[in-house]
Scaffold this motif. Structure first.
Motif, PDB file in Angstrom:
ATOM      1  N   LEU A 146       0.812  -1.213   0.000  1.00 13.62           N
ATOM      2  CA  LEU A 146       0.000   0.000   0.000  1.00 13.62           C
ATOM      3  C   LEU A 146       0.847   1.265   0.000  1.00 13.62           C
ATOM      4  O   LEU A 146       2.023   1.254   0.361  1.00 13.62           O
ATOM      5  CB  LEU A 146      -0.918   0.020   1.231  1.00 13.62           C
ATOM      6  N   VAL A 147       0.199   2.354  -0.367  1.00 13.65           N
ATOM      7  CA  VAL A 147       0.803   3.676  -0.332  1.00 13.65           C
ATOM      8  C   VAL A 147      -0.065   4.580   0.533  1.00 13.65           C
ATOM      9  O   VAL A 147      -1.287   4.444   0.573  1.00 13.65           O
ATOM     10  CB  VAL A 147       0.944   4.268  -1.755  1.00 13.65           C
ATOM     11  N   VAL A 148       0.588   5.486   1.247  1.00 17.06           N
ATOM     12  CA  VAL A 148      -0.093   6.607   1.911  1.00 17.06           C
ATOM     13  C   VAL A 148       0.397   7.872   1.231  1.00 17.06           C
ATOM     14  O   VAL A 148       1.602   8.160   1.232  1.00 17.06           O
ATOM     15  CB  VAL A 148       0.221   6.656   3.419  1.00 17.06           C
ATOM     16  N   MET A 149      -0.516   8.613   0.638  1.00 14.84           N
ATOM     17  CA  MET A 149      -0.158   9.850  -0.059  1.00 14.84           C
ATOM     18  C   MET A 149      -0.678  11.038   0.737  1.00 14.84           C
ATOM     19  O   MET A 149      -1.887  11.180   0.948  1.00 14.84           O
ATOM     20  CB  MET A 149      -0.738   9.856  -1.471  1.00 14.84           C
ATOM     21  N   ALA A 150       0.238  11.891   1.191  1.00 12.89           N
ATOM     22  CA  ALA A 150      -0.125  13.072   1.963  1.00 12.89           C
ATOM     23  C   ALA A 150       0.961  14.120   1.786  1.00 12.89           C
ATOM     24  O   ALA A 150       2.151  13.794   1.743  1.00 12.89           O
ATOM     25  CB  ALA A 150      -0.290  12.722   3.435  1.00 12.89           C
ATOM     26  N   ASP A 151       0.560  15.381   1.699  1.00 13.45           N
ATOM     27  CA  ASP A 151       1.545  16.441   1.489  1.00 13.45           C
ATOM     28  C   ASP A 151       1.713  17.337   2.714  1.00 13.45           C
ATOM     29  O   ASP A 151       2.230  18.440   2.623  1.00 13.45           O
ATOM     30  CB  ASP A 151       1.203  17.277   0.255  1.00 13.45           C
ATOM     31  N   LYS A 152       1.252  16.839   3.886  1.00 17.36           N
ATOM     32  CA  LYS A 152       1.500  17.516   5.156  1.00 17.36           C
ATOM     33  C   LYS A 152       2.005  16.473   6.147  1.00 17.36           C
ATOM     34  O   LYS A 152       1.450  15.378   6.235  1.00 17.36           O
ATOM     35  CB  LYS A 152       0.247  18.201   5.670  1.00 17.36           C
ATOM     36  N   GLU A 153       3.057  16.832   6.897  1.00 24.34           N
ATOM     37  CA  GLU A 153       3.728  15.839   7.737  1.00 24.34           C
ATOM     38  C   GLU A 153       2.801  15.238   8.788  1.00 24.34           C
ATOM     39  O   GLU A 153       2.770  14.022   8.973  1.00 24.34           O
ATOM     40  CB  GLU A 153       4.949  16.451   8.421  1.00 24.34           C
ATOM     41  N   GLU A 154       2.035  16.061   9.479  1.00 25.60           N
ATOM     42  CA  GLU A 154       1.165  15.547  10.533  1.00 25.60           C
ATOM     43  C   GLU A 154       0.184  14.520   9.977  1.00 25.60           C
ATOM     44  O   GLU A 154      -0.051  13.472  10.583  1.00 25.60           O
ATOM     45  CB  GLU A 154       0.398  16.707  11.178  1.00 25.60           C
ATOM     46  N   ARG A 155      -0.392  14.813   8.815  1.00 31.63           N
ATOM     47  CA  ARG A 155      -1.335  13.884   8.200  1.00 31.63           C
ATOM     48  C   ARG A 155      -0.640  12.614   7.747  1.00 31.63           C
ATOM     49  O   ARG A 155      -1.174  11.508   7.892  1.00 31.63           O
ATOM     50  CB  ARG A 155      -2.019  14.561   7.005  1.00 31.63           C
TER      51      ARG A 155
END
Length: 305
Positions: A146-155
């Motif tokens: 799986l991948v987790v895609m997020a452009d904010k560190e906390e998220r």
């Protein structure tokens, strides 16, 4: 125009639940819905006891069918374009896109929210192999790469830790964001890989992700995962009607659906301006409807005595 007791705007789980509660209370109401529920891209809805795995449209159709048992409920498949307050009696005039007008004492806003994605091409896979809620879809993706895609560190950190419970084969992709040393260490101690290069493209077939291509030309193989969107309300009714809004976008309420504007109530994702499950949204709709019915009862009891 005949005066309705309440108009419910939005036919998702919160609006359907509110309508059912008010119909059973013998209130004359109208439910308006234009079919823009954000979960319509999902093939299955999960976590609602007795309805686990149901298609969102089937869930909605069952709800609408149940409302037919109550003659005081009217349903309209159309968009509300305008709400104007009649200051003479504190009622509201609601106008639809086809020019129909309805007068009502009270309004429940249950129009939900919509997603915005910063990563190109996500919508081609959203609802089939990319999702936003692990409680809704994590079980189906268990043990897959799986991948987790997020452009904010906390998220990114929060979602990665959460998804790790469903799959240990995990890559966090930040689309150009460099995580802090502390963030990197947190993920690496569980062998979670990190890719900070900007994404060039998502590659797959028929909505099912196969690879992620970066601007460097490198690709990684993934069969699905989770993306963290931003959310917005599809209309400004809460603002236009003068409801107080918190800095985080949530509408200020008394905890049971009453806003700071008399006769305006709110339920579900519309209230929080953030994602919610079917079962919680339905509960919110019930609470708001009980508040409406309680207020109608108290306002009229003295006149009828």
């Amino acid at each position: 125009m005949n005066m309705l007791d309440c108009i419910v705007i939005g036919g998702g789980p919160s609006g359907l639940s509110a309508s059912l509660t008010l119909g059973r209370a013998r209130r004359n109401i109208a439910l308006f819905d234009d079919g823009t529920n954000r979960n319509k891209v999902t093939h299955e809805s999960h976590g609602f006891i007795t309805r686990d795995g149901i298609k969102p449209q089937a869930f909605k159709e069952i709800g609408l069918k149940e409302l037919e048992n109550y003659p005081s409920i009217s349903y309209f498949n159309t968009t509300i374009t305008e709400i104007i307050k009649d200051t003479s009696n504190e009622s509201y005039i609601v106008t639809t896109k086809d020019g129909q007008q309805f007068s009502t004492e009270k309004i429940i806003l249950a129009t939900g929210i919509q997603e915005m994605f910063s990563i190109q091409n996500v919508r081609n896979y959203y609802g089939k192999s990319l999702f936003s809620c692990p409680y809704c879809d994590g079980w189906e993706l268990r043990d897959k790469p799986l991948v987790v895609m997020a452009d904010k560190e906390e998220r990114a950190l929060h979602m990665a830790k959460l998804i790790y419970n469903w799959s240990k084969d995990l890559v966090v992709v930040t689309n150009g964001l460099e995580l802090s040393n502390e963030g990197v260490q947190e993920l690496q101690k569980c062998n979670i890989k990190i890719k900070s290069e900007p994404i060039k493209n998502l590659i797959g077939e028929d909505g099912y992700l196969q690879k992620i291509e970066f601007v460097t030309g490198e690709t990684i193989t993934r069969s699905g995962g989770f993306v963290i969107p931003s959310f917005y309300r599809p209309n400004q009714f809460a603002e236009i009607l003068g409801c107080e809004i918190q800095d985080n976008g949530a509408v200020v309420t008394d905890g049971v659906g009453r806003t700071t504007q008399k006769n305006i109530y709110i339920a579900g994702e519309t209230e929080t301006s953030g994602p919610s499950s079917l079962i919680i949204s339905a509960a919110d709709g019930n609470r708001a409807a009980v508040s409406v019915n309680t207020d109608l009862t108290m306002e009229r009891f003295g006149l009828q005595a």
